[in-house]
Design a protein around this motif. Structure first.
Motif, PDB file in Angstrom:
ATOM      1  N   PHE A 166       0.824  -1.204   0.000  1.00  0.00           N
ATOM      2  CA  PHE A 166       0.000   0.000   0.000  1.00  0.00           C
ATOM      3  C   PHE A 166       0.856   1.251   0.000  1.00  0.00           C
ATOM      4  O   PHE A 166       1.915   1.297   0.625  1.00  0.00           O
ATOM      5  CB  PHE A 166      -0.962  -0.007   1.194  1.00  0.00           C
ATOM      6  CG  PHE A 166      -0.312  -0.059   2.553  1.00  0.00           C
ATOM      7  CD1 PHE A 166      -0.186   1.083   3.345  1.00  0.00           C
ATOM      8  CD2 PHE A 166       0.161  -1.264   3.076  1.00  0.00           C
ATOM      9  CE1 PHE A 166       0.392   1.040   4.601  1.00  0.00           C
ATOM     10  CE2 PHE A 166       0.747  -1.324   4.334  1.00  0.00           C
ATOM     11  CZ  PHE A 166       0.869  -0.164   5.104  1.00  0.00           C
ATOM     12  N   GLN A 167       0.391   2.257  -0.719  1.00  0.00           N
ATOM     13  CA  GLN A 167       1.114   3.518  -0.803  1.00  0.00           C
ATOM     14  C   GLN A 167       0.566   4.487   0.235  1.00  0.00           C
ATOM     15  O   GLN A 167      -0.637   4.711   0.311  1.00  0.00           O
ATOM     16  CB  GLN A 167       0.989   4.121  -2.199  1.00  0.00           C
ATOM     17  CG  GLN A 167       2.105   5.104  -2.546  1.00  0.00           C
ATOM     18  CD  GLN A 167       1.815   6.534  -2.141  1.00  0.00           C
ATOM     19  OE1 GLN A 167       0.729   7.042  -2.397  1.00  0.00           O
ATOM     20  NE2 GLN A 167       2.781   7.199  -1.511  1.00  0.00           N
ATOM     21  N   VAL A 168       1.440   5.046   1.035  1.00  0.00           N
ATOM     22  CA  VAL A 168       1.045   5.995   2.067  1.00  0.00           C
ATOM     23  C   VAL A 168       1.087   7.392   1.464  1.00  0.00           C
ATOM     24  O   VAL A 168       2.164   7.936   1.197  1.00  0.00           O
ATOM     25  CB  VAL A 168       1.970   5.908   3.296  1.00  0.00           C
ATOM     26  CG1 VAL A 168       1.456   6.839   4.402  1.00  0.00           C
ATOM     27  CG2 VAL A 168       2.043   4.473   3.808  1.00  0.00           C
ATOM     28  N   HIS A 218       4.398  -2.314   3.291  1.00  0.00           N
ATOM     29  CA  HIS A 218       4.060  -3.704   3.002  1.00  0.00           C
ATOM     30  C   HIS A 218       3.667  -4.407   4.292  1.00  0.00           C
ATOM     31  O   HIS A 218       4.276  -4.183   5.348  1.00  0.00           O
ATOM     32  CB  HIS A 218       5.243  -4.406   2.341  1.00  0.00           C
ATOM     33  CG  HIS A 218       5.863  -3.593   1.241  1.00  0.00           C
ATOM     34  ND1 HIS A 218       5.405  -3.597  -0.055  1.00  0.00           N
ATOM     35  CD2 HIS A 218       6.901  -2.695   1.272  1.00  0.00           C
ATOM     36  CE1 HIS A 218       6.123  -2.756  -0.782  1.00  0.00           C
ATOM     37  NE2 HIS A 218       7.040  -2.203  -0.001  1.00  0.00           N
ATOM     38  N   ALA A 219       2.648  -5.244   4.232  1.00  0.00           N
ATOM     39  CA  ALA A 219       2.151  -5.922   5.428  1.00  0.00           C
ATOM     40  C   ALA A 219       1.614  -7.297   5.051  1.00  0.00           C
ATOM     41  O   ALA A 219       1.208  -7.525   3.899  1.00  0.00           O
ATOM     42  CB  ALA A 219       1.051  -5.085   6.090  1.00  0.00           C
ATOM     43  N   GLU A 277      -5.169  -6.225   8.369  1.00  0.00           N
ATOM     44  CA  GLU A 277      -5.166  -5.739   9.749  1.00  0.00           C
ATOM     45  C   GLU A 277      -3.813  -5.155  10.135  1.00  0.00           C
ATOM     46  O   GLU A 277      -3.735  -4.284  11.008  1.00  0.00           O
ATOM     47  CB  GLU A 277      -5.542  -6.875  10.701  1.00  0.00           C
ATOM     48  CG  GLU A 277      -6.986  -7.360  10.599  1.00  0.00           C
ATOM     49  CD  GLU A 277      -7.274  -8.159   9.337  1.00  0.00           C
ATOM     50  OE1 GLU A 277      -8.440  -8.181   8.900  1.00  0.00           O
ATOM     51  OE2 GLU A 277      -6.315  -8.756   8.762  1.00  0.00           O
ATOM     52  N   LYS A 278      -2.747  -5.616   9.477  1.00  0.00           N
ATOM     53  CA  LYS A 278      -1.406  -5.133   9.800  1.00  0.00           C
ATOM     54  C   LYS A 278      -1.049  -3.849   9.045  1.00  0.00           C
ATOM     55  O   LYS A 278       0.066  -3.353   9.167  1.00  0.00           O
ATOM     56  CB  LYS A 278      -0.369  -6.218   9.479  1.00  0.00           C
ATOM     57  CG  LYS A 278      -0.498  -7.480  10.330  1.00  0.00           C
ATOM     58  CD  LYS A 278      -0.186  -7.219  11.795  1.00  0.00           C
ATOM     59  CE  LYS A 278      -0.207  -8.512  12.595  1.00  0.00           C
ATOM     60  NZ  LYS A 278       0.071  -8.280  14.032  1.00  0.00           N
ATOM     61  N   MET A 279      -2.018  -3.314   8.280  1.00  0.00           N
ATOM     62  CA  MET A 279      -1.785  -2.007   7.668  1.00  0.00           C
ATOM     63  C   MET A 279      -1.684  -0.931   8.744  1.00  0.00           C
ATOM     64  O   MET A 279      -1.194   0.160   8.495  1.00  0.00           O
ATOM     65  CB  MET A 279      -2.925  -1.648   6.702  1.00  0.00           C
ATOM     66  CG  MET A 279      -2.848  -2.348   5.350  1.00  0.00           C
ATOM     67  SD  MET A 279      -4.233  -1.877   4.247  1.00  0.00           S
ATOM     68  CE  MET A 279      -3.865  -0.147   3.940  1.00  0.00           C
ATOM     69  N   HIS A 280      -2.186  -1.230   9.922  1.00  0.00           N
ATOM     70  CA  HIS A 280      -2.066  -0.290  11.035  1.00  0.00           C
ATOM     71  C   HIS A 280      -1.510  -1.014  12.248  1.00  0.00           C
ATOM     72  O   HIS A 280      -1.568  -2.252  12.345  1.00  0.00           O
ATOM     73  CB  HIS A 280      -3.415   0.355  11.361  1.00  0.00           C
ATOM     74  CG  HIS A 280      -4.466  -0.607  11.826  1.00  0.00           C
ATOM     75  ND1 HIS A 280      -5.319  -1.265  10.956  1.00  0.00           N
ATOM     76  CD2 HIS A 280      -4.812  -1.022  13.073  1.00  0.00           C
ATOM     77  CE1 HIS A 280      -6.143  -2.043  11.638  1.00  0.00           C
ATOM     78  NE2 HIS A 280      -5.849  -1.918  12.926  1.00  0.00           N
ATOM     79  N   THR A 281      -0.960  -0.252  13.180  1.00  0.00           N
ATOM     80  CA  THR A 281      -0.346  -0.835  14.382  1.00  0.00           C
ATOM     81  C   THR A 281      -1.150  -0.529  15.644  1.00  0.00           C
ATOM     82  O   THR A 281      -0.918  -1.134  16.686  1.00  0.00           O
ATOM     83  CB  THR A 281       1.091  -0.301  14.558  1.00  0.00           C
ATOM     84  OG1 THR A 281       1.067   1.130  14.552  1.00  0.00           O
ATOM     85  CG2 THR A 281       1.982  -0.787  13.421  1.00  0.00           C
ATOM     86  N   SER A 282      -2.067   0.436  15.564  1.00  0.00           N
ATOM     87  CA  SER A 282      -2.892   0.783  16.718  1.00  0.00           C
ATOM     88  C   SER A 282      -4.146   1.486  16.223  1.00  0.00           C
ATOM     89  O   SER A 282      -4.311   1.696  15.009  1.00  0.00           O
ATOM     90  CB  SER A 282      -2.121   1.688  17.689  1.00  0.00           C
ATOM     91  OG  SER A 282      -1.768   2.907  17.061  1.00  0.00           O
ATOM     92  N   THR A 283      -5.013   1.876  17.135  1.00  0.00           N
ATOM     93  CA  THR A 283      -6.230   2.600  16.763  1.00  0.00           C
ATOM     94  C   THR A 283      -6.510   3.697  17.777  1.00  0.00           C
ATOM     95  O   THR A 283      -6.048   3.633  18.923  1.00  0.00           O
ATOM     96  CB  THR A 283      -7.458   1.672  16.696  1.00  0.00           C
ATOM     97  OG1 THR A 283      -7.679   1.090  17.992  1.00  0.00           O
ATOM     98  CG2 THR A 283      -7.273   0.571  15.664  1.00  0.00           C
ATOM     99  N   ILE A 284      -7.260   4.690  17.326  1.00  0.00           N
ATOM    100  CA  ILE A 284      -7.816   5.675  18.247  1.00  0.00           C
ATOM    101  C   ILE A 284      -9.306   5.771  17.960  1.00  0.00           C
ATOM    102  O   ILE A 284      -9.742   5.554  16.824  1.00  0.00           O
ATOM    103  CB  ILE A 284      -7.151   7.070  18.099  1.00  0.00           C
ATOM    104  CG1 ILE A 284      -7.279   7.592  16.652  1.00  0.00           C
ATOM    105  CG2 ILE A 284      -5.700   7.032  18.527  1.00  0.00           C
ATOM    106  CD1 ILE A 284      -6.784   9.018  16.481  1.00  0.00           C
ATOM    107  N   ASN A 285     -10.082   6.068  18.986  1.00  0.00           N
ATOM    108  CA  ASN A 285     -11.528   6.155  18.835  1.00  0.00           C
ATOM    109  C   ASN A 285     -11.979   7.610  18.814  1.00  0.00           C
ATOM    110  O   ASN A 285     -11.646   8.383  19.710  1.00  0.00           O
ATOM    111  CB  ASN A 285     -12.239   5.427  19.979  1.00  0.00           C
ATOM    112  CG  ASN A 285     -11.945   3.940  19.984  1.00  0.00           C
ATOM    113  OD1 ASN A 285     -11.613   3.366  18.951  1.00  0.00           O
ATOM    114  ND2 ASN A 285     -12.071   3.310  21.141  1.00  0.00           N
TER     115      ASN A 285
END
Length: 746
Positions: A527-529, A537-538, A542-550
């Motif tokens: 994926f291109q950022v 690359h992942a 789900e591994k496109m991100h390392t954490s989340t915020i709500n």
């Protein structure tokens, strides 16, 4: 955006105030028209209105300018302006391949003047020089560029002229539209026949092109076109495309494969070209393609290996093909694949008005009905008439003037049920798909949800799935063709400007010819950022991100941070009256320079971000709501407000609440009861959000002419009318609802 809209309105009013002499005799006398059009175009070129447009939108400015220059007879300048125009949105001069017809025209006129020769000879000289300057890969696109609809361009010109009947003056917008329609008719009518002959002659030198009719075991007829390079005399792998859009694209797809040193085979669906069978889009692909592959694999020019490629419907076709996998099919490259029953003709169970326009496009004749499909004025009028009438969505085809059995049949299946399941692999079917696959889609792709639904299901049911994904800042066209320099008004990072064709055929070389694996495929997900000029690359989505915020449904003015769970429970009330059909659009000012449309939406804004972050993946979360009806369609959009005040759409999500938990089974809401609506199948995006930005969340109700209207009675939404609307919809959006935003950190 509001300020921009006000400026645009002022600009439009000024344009309408400008009047130019244009004799009424030009409407009926072609000789007068030929004399007056260059004069009119010359006047428009020198108008302040055009120069003001340069500051507002340079791409639109150069597009208008080069066209006016051609009509005015300034062919040399038009070629220079056209070159500048292409640089504004494409990396090479065939990305905007439809513009090449205008370049041919200008070049031919210059030759005509210079050599004192006939236009016929001047055009042949211009064609040969331009064609010879293009690579083999680009020459395959020339035919598409000149394949304009002459009759339709004449119709549009006639309509533009008819508006000037009994008038001796014309306003700026009408004059500009007239010049454009005049140019299109002039170029297509004078160039197309000769250039198509010249292309055919070039093709005869390079290729062996055959067209045959295949008979299926059930007695159906399918037309297939086979293209081979003359210099390739040994059997080769075949790259097959299943094409419902019969016409100019058939030889293009075949030649595209041939220039990459494969045999190109393009088969048309039932009811197209020489087939007199019923044209039922999507329904027979799985069965028919198996037999086509069987025939192709046994031909002397095939080495026994077949791959498939294509985008949109052609991408869907490949998934239909692997529902019953033929041994000769070694790989597929589905691009922006339609997820039938998932994102089309309904997205997350909400049917779209566009489906009727598309049905007529592919079923009105044996090829495609370009004139009807591109008659945007007609279709906007049809959708608007339906919306204002308050009639059921089922009435849309009757309102269009052409009832459709296909349209009605699709509406009979609002759930993702067996009707859709039988067309593509379903659940455990994916476990049997053991061939390598390369999927491409984009952050702006209309079928991103569909393309990723196959990818997710394949990995869910087949733990050994050999399936790669490339996703970047591409729209529906860009993710199945060549690199544009901008999309939706946003400049694309240079590293993202890849040739999707080169990627696809590198993949075919890797799988079918034991070549090297494409360098970009460093992991399953590539994926291109955006705004970083890098690819990441992942191993999984789900591994496109390392954490989340709500992001909770609260405004930063009422809390220290929208990203912190609220201390107490409260709600925001929204009222939507479905009986109103003439409401004015409303906007929220987000900065001194921009506003967002918030019609039928509630606005929530975050605090200013104190550090950079990368949003990567697709939003999740859920809405806790209570309503006074049995159902409604949610509409959510997530924006970045950049430090300079401009708004940037990051992701959006629509869903029918009654299908949000399970798209196969409708679960009506209980009026007055708090219900939870999960956010599933939202749009993926990967982008750096710079410090000083804010995030804005719009949540609301889908209500516009482009989609079904869910009145909330609990009946089949396709059968509901405005009489079912009852009292206005009242929604309580509870503040413990949140949109889960995926964050990437290295």
């Amino acid at each position: 955006m509001k300020i921009k809209i006000l400026l645009a309105l002022i600009f439009v009013n000024l344009m309408h105030a400008q009047k130019f002499y244009f004799p009424k005799t030009a409407v009926t006398d072609s000789a007068v028209l030929e004399k007056q059009m260059p004069l009119l175009a010359s006047k428009l070129i020198n108008q302040p209105s055009l120069l003001k447009l340069k500051k507002i939108n340079r791409t639109v400015f150069t597009d208008n300018l080069y066209r006016l220059q051609i009509v005015a007879g300034d062919y040399k300048k038009s070629i220079s302006t056209l070159a500048d125009h292409r640089k504004a949105f494409a990396d090479h001069n065939m990305a905007g391949n439809k513009l090449i017809v205008h370049e041919f025209y200008s070049l031919a006129r210059l030759n005509e003047q210079k050599d004192k020769t006939s236009f016929h000879d001047a055009l042949e000289k211009a064609f040969n020089k331009k064609y010879g300057s293009l690579s083999d890969k680009l020459t395959t696109k020339v035919g598409i560029g000149v394949d304009g609809d002459v009759r339709d361009s004449k119709r549009i010109l006639t309509e533009a002229l008819s508006k000037q009947k009994d008038k001796d003056s014309i306003d700026y917008p009408s004059a500009l539209a007239l010049c454009k329609s005049y140019l299109n008719y002039k170029t297509y009518s004078s160039l197309k026949p000769q250039i198509m002959e010249l292309i055919a002659a070039k093709d005869q030198e390079k290729f062996i092109i055959e067209t045959k009719d295949l008979k299926t075991k059930a007695g159906n007829t399918l037309t297939i076109t086979i293209v081979r390079k003359k210099e390739n005399t040994s059997p080769l792998p075949v790259i097959l495309t299943n094409n419902i859009y019969a016409g100019a694209f058939d030889p293009f797809f075949g030649k595209r494969a041939a220039v990459y040193n494969y045999v190109g085979a393009v088969v048309n669906t039932r009811g197209k070209r020489n087939s007199n069978d019923d044209n039922d889009p999507f329904e027979h692909e799985s069965q028919d393609i198996y037999e086509v592959i069987d025939w192709v694999s046994k031909q002397p020019w095939c080495d026994g290996k077949v791959g498939m490629i294509g985008g949109s419907y052609l991408g869907f076709s490949q998934w239909a093909a692997v529902k019953k996998l033929h041994p000769a099919l070694k790989t597929i490259v589905p691009q922006v694949a339609v997820g039938i029953g998932i994102d089309y003709p309904a997205q997350n169970n909400i049917f779209m008005s566009y489906m009727l326009q598309w049905i007529q496009y592919v079923t009105n004749n044996k090829l495609t009905d370009e004139a009807d499909f591109n008659n945007f004025t007609k279709w906007e009028s049809v959708f608007s008439e339906w919306y204002k009438s308050g009639k059921s969505f089922r009435a849309l085809d009757t309102i269009s003037g052409k009832p459709s059995k296909i349209f009605q049949r699709w509406l009979d299946h609002p759930a993702y049920d067996d009707y859709w399941h039988k067309m593509i692999p379903y659940k455990e079917d994916f476990a049997n798909i053991n061939i390598p696959i390369l999927t491409t889609t984009g952050y702006y792709d209309d079928d991103q949800i569909g393309a990723l639904s196959y990818f997710k299901a394949h990995h869910q049911y087949n733990k050994n799935a050999n399936h790669y994904l490339v996703i970047g800042p591409y729209n529906h066209g860009g993710a199945q063709s060549y690199g544009f320099t901008s999309v939706n008004g946003t400049t694309i990072d240079p590293v993202a400007r890849i040739s999707i064709d080169d990627l696809a055929f590198s993949w075919f070389d890797y799988i079918l010819k034991n070549g090297k694996k494409p360098a970009i495929l460093k992991d399953r997900i590539n994926f291109q950022v955006m705004s970083t000029n890098t690819w990441k690359h992942a191993p999984t989505l789900e591994k496109m991100h390392t954490s989340t915020i709500n992001f909770y449904l609260q405004d930063h003015k009422n809390t220290t941070s929208v990203f912190k769970q609220p201390a107490g429970k409260s709600f925001t009330t929204q009222i939507v009256d479905f009986k109103k059909r003439d409401e004015k659009e409303t906007y929220h000012k987000v900065s001194k320079t921009d506003s967002l449309k918030i019609t039928n939406s509630v606005y929530f804004e975050s605090e200013v971000l104190d550090k950079d972050m990368i949003i990567s993946g697709n939003p999740g979360g859920f809405f806790n709501v209570s309503i006074n009806k049995k159902d409604f369609d949610t509409d959510m959009s997530l924006y970045q407000i950049l430090p300079d005040g401009k708004a940037f759409l990051l992701s959006n999500h629509m869903v029918r609440a009654s299908y949000a938990k399970n798209n196969e089974v409708r679960q009506l809401l209980t009026p007055g009861k708090t219900e939870q609506i999960p956010i599933i199948n939202s749009i993926f995006m990967s982008k750096k959000i710079v410090k000083g930005s804010k995030l804005v969340l719009l949540v609301g109700v889908n209500k516009n002419p482009n989609w079904q209207i869910n009145y909330g009675s609990g009946k089949d939404v396709s059968d509901e009318t405005i009489k079912d609307s009852g009292e206005p919809l009242e929604i309580k959006w509870y503040n413990d609802s949140y949109v889960e935003i995926p964050i990437y950190q290295e």
